[in-house]
Design a protein around this motif. Structure first.
Motif, PDB file in Angstrom:
ATOM      1  N   CYS A 248       0.842  -1.196   0.000  1.00 46.24           N
ATOM      2  CA  CYS A 248       0.000   0.000   0.000  1.00 46.24           C
ATOM      3  C   CYS A 248       0.882   1.253   0.000  1.00 46.24           C
ATOM      4  CB  CYS A 248      -0.903  -0.011   1.222  1.00 46.24           C
ATOM      5  SG  CYS A 248      -1.941   1.455   1.343  1.00 46.24           S
ATOM      6  N   PRO A 249       0.684   2.157  -0.971  1.00 41.91           N
ATOM      7  CA  PRO A 249       1.591   3.298  -1.114  1.00 41.91           C
ATOM      8  C   PRO A 249       1.229   4.538  -0.284  1.00 41.91           C
ATOM      9  CG  PRO A 249       0.082   3.230  -2.965  1.00 41.91           C
ATOM     10  CD  PRO A 249      -0.235   2.035  -2.112  1.00 41.91           C
ATOM     11  N   THR A 250       0.141   4.511   0.490  1.00 42.99           N
ATOM     12  CA  THR A 250      -0.267   5.727   1.199  1.00 42.99           C
ATOM     13  C   THR A 250       0.735   6.124   2.276  1.00 42.99           C
ATOM     14  OG1 THR A 250      -1.602   4.454   2.751  1.00 42.99           O
ATOM     15  CG2 THR A 250      -2.716   5.302   0.792  1.00 42.99           C
ATOM     16  N   TYR A 251       0.745   7.418   2.598  1.00 41.48           N
ATOM     17  CA  TYR A 251       1.588   8.015   3.641  1.00 41.48           C
ATOM     18  C   TYR A 251       3.084   7.897   3.364  1.00 41.48           C
ATOM     19  CZ  TYR A 251      -2.854   7.713   6.066  1.00 41.48           C
ATOM     20  OH  TYR A 251      -4.179   7.807   6.391  1.00 41.48           O
ATOM     21  N   GLY A 252       3.460   7.571   2.141  1.00 44.96           N
ATOM     22  CA  GLY A 252       4.877   7.498   1.796  1.00 44.96           C
ATOM     23  C   GLY A 252       5.603   6.327   2.410  1.00 44.96           C
ATOM     24  N   ARG A 253       4.869   5.328   2.868  1.00 39.69           N
ATOM     25  CA  ARG A 253       5.504   4.200   3.550  1.00 39.69           C
ATOM     26  C   ARG A 253       6.394   3.372   2.646  1.00 39.69           C
ATOM     27  NH1 ARG A 253       0.334   1.302   5.588  1.00 39.69           N
ATOM     28  NH2 ARG A 253      -0.802   2.870   4.449  1.00 39.69           N
TER      29      ARG A 253
ATOM     30  N   PRO B  93       8.616  13.799   4.791  1.00 40.34           N
ATOM     31  CA  PRO B  93       8.463  13.416   3.386  1.00 40.34           C
ATOM     32  C   PRO B  93       8.730  11.915   3.206  1.00 40.34           C
ATOM     33  CG  PRO B  93      10.309  14.944   3.705  1.00 40.34           C
ATOM     34  CD  PRO B  93       9.672  14.725   5.029  1.00 40.34           C
ATOM     35  N   PRO B  94       8.231  11.307   2.131  1.00 36.72           N
ATOM     36  CA  PRO B  94       8.352   9.863   1.942  1.00 36.72           C
ATOM     37  C   PRO B  94       9.761   9.284   1.943  1.00 36.72           C
ATOM     38  CG  PRO B  94       6.765  10.772   0.416  1.00 36.72           C
ATOM     39  CD  PRO B  94       7.397  11.933   1.128  1.00 36.72           C
ATOM     40  N   PRO B  95      10.774   9.888   1.276  1.00 39.77           N
ATOM     41  CA  PRO B  95      12.071   9.201   1.284  1.00 39.77           C
ATOM     42  C   PRO B  95      12.650   9.137   2.690  1.00 39.77           C
ATOM     43  CG  PRO B  95      12.024  10.887  -0.418  1.00 39.77           C
ATOM     44  CD  PRO B  95      10.810  11.074   0.442  1.00 39.77           C
ATOM     45  N   PRO B  96      13.543   8.177   2.939  1.00 39.11           N
ATOM     46  CA  PRO B  96      14.153   8.065   4.263  1.00 39.11           C
ATOM     47  C   PRO B  96      14.817   9.373   4.711  1.00 39.11           C
ATOM     48  CG  PRO B  96      14.673   6.156   2.952  1.00 39.11           C
ATOM     49  CD  PRO B  96      13.986   7.125   2.042  1.00 39.11           C
TER      50      PRO B  96
ATOM     51  N   SER C 123      10.329  -2.466  -5.394  1.00 43.07           N
ATOM     52  CA  SER C 123      11.097  -1.399  -6.030  1.00 43.07           C
ATOM     53  C   SER C 123      12.029  -0.769  -5.009  1.00 43.07           C
ATOM     54  CB  SER C 123      10.162  -0.334  -6.590  1.00 43.07           C
ATOM     55  OG  SER C 123       9.270  -0.903  -7.519  1.00 43.07           O
ATOM     56  N   PRO C 124      13.165  -0.205  -5.477  1.00 42.13           N
ATOM     57  CA  PRO C 124      14.112   0.400  -4.545  1.00 42.13           C
ATOM     58  C   PRO C 124      13.520   1.624  -3.841  1.00 42.13           C
ATOM     59  CG  PRO C 124      15.126   0.074  -6.692  1.00 42.13           C
ATOM     60  CD  PRO C 124      13.663  -0.206  -6.851  1.00 42.13           C
ATOM     61  N   VAL C 125      13.789   1.719  -2.546  1.00 44.55           N
ATOM     62  CA  VAL C 125      13.397   2.890  -1.775  1.00 44.55           C
ATOM     63  C   VAL C 125      14.278   4.050  -2.223  1.00 44.55           C
ATOM     64  CG1 VAL C 125      13.400   3.866   0.560  1.00 44.55           C
ATOM     65  CG2 VAL C 125      12.572   1.541   0.180  1.00 44.55           C
TER      66      VAL C 125
ATOM     67  N   HIS D 126       3.417   0.149  11.607  1.00 44.94           N
ATOM     68  CA  HIS D 126       2.118   0.024  10.951  1.00 44.94           C
ATOM     69  C   HIS D 126       2.108   0.789   9.632  1.00 44.94           C
ATOM     70  CE1 HIS D 126      -2.152  -0.691  10.722  1.00 44.94           C
ATOM     71  NE2 HIS D 126      -2.377   0.603  10.547  1.00 44.94           N
ATOM     72  N   GLN D 127       2.583   2.056   9.652  1.00 48.84           N
ATOM     73  CA  GLN D 127       2.579   2.884   8.446  1.00 48.84           C
ATOM     74  C   GLN D 127       3.882   3.648   8.279  1.00 48.84           C
ATOM     75  OE1 GLN D 127      -0.958   5.239   9.134  1.00 48.84           O
ATOM     76  NE2 GLN D 127      -2.275   3.640   8.334  1.00 48.84           N
ATOM     77  N   HIS D 128       4.941   3.169   8.898  1.00 47.39           N
ATOM     78  CA  HIS D 128       6.249   3.808   8.754  1.00 47.39           C
ATOM     79  C   HIS D 128       7.337   2.738   8.798  1.00 47.39           C
ATOM     80  CE1 HIS D 128       6.212   3.263  13.085  1.00 47.39           C
ATOM     81  NE2 HIS D 128       7.510   3.518  13.103  1.00 47.39           N
TER      82      HIS D 128
END
Length: 185
Positions: free
Chosen positions: A109-114, A177-180, A125-127, A147-149
């Motif tokens: 699931c792609p929500t919240y930038g997880r 933001p989504p990237p680490p 796919s690569p982070v 859960h979402q991170h």
């Protein structure tokens, strides 16, 4: 007296047959359990590096096709067949894999930038590690999913987080933001 000896002989043969049957049955079970345990040891999974999924798979986590959402038996994630995975972590509806070539892959699931990327969520796919600066010899050594991170640790002791940050679980600002991002507290 003859019938007594015949009865004892038949009883002895029957007892011996039953005893040998159970003896061979238990030996077979012990050998089968040994072979099963040997084939499922973490060492053998680590040697092959294959990833298997099973159960109810929301958002096609691991199934990598559009028709199957539930597997009753472990099923290999074919997309990762040629990738040596050294660690895997699962969140609520997403998965992270750490590969032997120091990449973190994610899907689900792609929500919240997880996922840490904007690529196809059904394919590992690569982070996006645009905010990660490694020094010489530095590499990922541990990954974990909330859960979402997500959280990743380097051998230099640096911690990076990405995904939903509503309660500050990724450190820093309320929404990372989504990237680490480097963890700050």
């Amino acid at each position: 007296l003859f019938y007594l000896y015949l009865y004892l002989f038949i009883y002895f043969i029957l007892f011996l047959f039953i005893y040998l049957f159970y003896l061979f049955y238990f030996i077979f079970l012990i050998v089968a359990i040994y072979l099963l345990q040997k084939s499922l040891t973490p060492l053998n999974r680590a040697e092959t590096g294959n990833v298997y999924v099973w159960g109810q798979l929301s958002y096609r986590v691991g199934s990598l096709d559009t028709t199957t959402f539930s597997y009753k038996e472990p099923t290999m994630v074919e997309y990762l067949r040629r990738t040596r995975v050294v660690q895997i972590a699962a969140g609520a509806v997403h998965i992270l894999c750490l590969t032997s070539d120091n990449k973190i892959l994610s899907w689900g699931c792609p929500t919240y930038g997880r996922l840490g990327h904007d690529l196809n969520p059904t394919i590992p796919s690569p982070v996006d590690t645009v905010n990660v600066v490694f020094t010489m010899g530095e590499k990922w050594i541990q990954i974990a999913c909330g859960h979402q991170h997500n959280v990743a640790l380097t051998n230099a002791g640096k911690v990076y987080c990405w995904g939903r940050n509503e309660a500050g679980q990724c450190g820093g600002a309320a929404e990372a933001p989504p990237p680490p991002q480097p963890f700050t507290h």
